[in-house]
Write a protein that holds these residues in place. Structure first.
Motif, short mmCIF file in Angstrom:
data_model
loop_
_atom_site.label_atom_id
_atom_site.label_comp_id
_atom_site.label_asym_id
_atom_site.label_seq_id
_atom_site.Cartn_x
_atom_site.Cartn_y
_atom_site.Cartn_z
N ASN A 43 0.83 -1.25 0.00
CA ASN A 43 -0.02 -0.06 0.09
C ASN A 43 0.91 1.35 -0.10
OD1 ASN A 43 -2.13 -1.61 0.08
ND2 ASN A 43 -2.70 -1.40 2.12
N ASN A 44 2.03 1.02 0.61
CA ASN A 44 2.91 2.35 0.64
C ASN A 44 3.59 2.70 -0.63
OD1 ASN A 44 4.02 4.38 2.80
ND2 ASN A 44 6.08 3.55 2.26
N THR A 45 3.43 1.70 -1.79
CA THR A 45 3.88 2.19 -3.08
C THR A 45 3.13 3.11 -3.52
OG1 THR A 45 2.73 0.17 -4.11
CG2 THR A 45 4.89 0.09 -3.40
N LEU A 46 1.53 3.25 -3.01
CA LEU A 46 0.80 4.12 -3.77
C LEU A 46 0.52 5.39 -3.09
CD1 LEU A 46 -2.24 1.61 -4.43
CD2 LEU A 46 -0.13 2.11 -5.94
N THR A 47 1.41 5.60 -2.04
CA THR A 47 1.23 6.81 -1.37
C THR A 47 2.40 7.82 -2.09
OG1 THR A 47 2.86 6.11 0.50
CG2 THR A 47 0.35 5.82 0.79
N ASN A 48 1.98 9.31 -1.88
CA ASN A 48 2.95 10.21 -2.62
C ASN A 48 3.70 11.15 -1.50
OD1 ASN A 48 4.26 11.73 -4.38
ND2 ASN A 48 2.30 12.93 -5.00
N ARG A 49 4.77 10.62 -1.16
CA ARG A 49 5.57 11.31 -0.28
C ARG A 49 7.27 11.66 -0.89
NH1 ARG A 49 3.51 7.17 3.32
NH2 ARG A 49 1.47 7.87 4.38
#
Length: 226
Positions: free
Chosen positions: A204-210
């Motif tokens: 899921n973290n691959t889809l967050t934009n940071r």
């Protein structure tokens, strides 16, 4: 969740307990248009995916895979020795540090922006514990590569459905979850985490934009499930 479109993921270590959960999850994302798994054996997925490819490489020789890593924006590494006590220190370093760092170097050279590592809680390059010190040294080297985003996942005990390593793990899997009532406040990061939750949170973290460096622990894994 702030989502960035079209993820192209190169993956090292997808055959392990955590890696297999991560792989299943990322292949379900419509935003992931390409997944390349590198490892010592081919990976067969239950449902054939046109965006999925598996290649056999020598994890100790970057020349066997450097040319394959082209056009990817995200890398995931869950490579590691399952039972460090069962291998020599040199073997542990070769897999958990050197091979990972060589993979990261190739990824950086090929333009990967986001690198995700499955690490461990309490790692420290100054630790007296060989395992924790080696993992800490690896993280310091990864930071020096200056990825646009570096995500370090730091679980404590990973709770798997099956006992993979004998009596000691069997006892740990049974009793570690019972310690949650003790592990409060700053000690919450030492709580055992189910492999499904950890794997899905990495995916899921691959889809967050940071951007920048982030360390993710127990409560972060839970938050990424939402």
């Amino acid at each position: 969740m702030n989502i960035e479109a079209q993820k192209k993921i190169v993956f090292l270590g997808a055959t392990g307990a955590v890696g297999s959960v991560v792989l299943t999850r990322v292949l379900s994302f419509s935003q992931v248009v390409k997944v390349l798994c590198l490892g010592r054996k081919k990976i067969d997925v239950k449902t054939p995916k046109s965006n999925f490819k598996s290649e056999i490489i020598d994890i100790h020789n970057p020349n066997t895979y450097a040319e394959l890593i082209h056009g990817f924006n995200t890398a995931i590494c869950t490579l590691g020795v399952g039972e460090p006590s069962k291998v020599t220190k040199d073997e542990f370093v070769a897999i958990d540090k050197t091979a990972v760092l060589e993979f990261a170097n190739v990824c950086k050279l090929q333009g990967v922006k986001h690198f995700q590592l499955l690490g461990s809680v309490a790692v420290d390059s100054n630790s007296r514990n060989f395992y924790l010190r080696t993992k800490g040294e690896l993280i310091e080297e990864l930071i020096r590569l200056n990825f646009e985003r570096l995500s370090i996942f730091q679980p404590s005990m990973i709770i798997t459905p099956k006992n993979r390593y004998g009596l000691l793990q069997a006892l740990t899997l049974k009793f570690w979850p019972k310690l949650d009532f003790i592990l409060q406040g700053q000690l919450r990061k030492y709580r055992g985490i189910k492999v499904e939750i950890l794997g899905n949170s990495i995916a899921n973290n691959t889809l967050t934009n940071r951007s920048g460096l982030e360390y993710l622990k127990y409560d972060d894994f839970l938050a990424l499930q939402k």
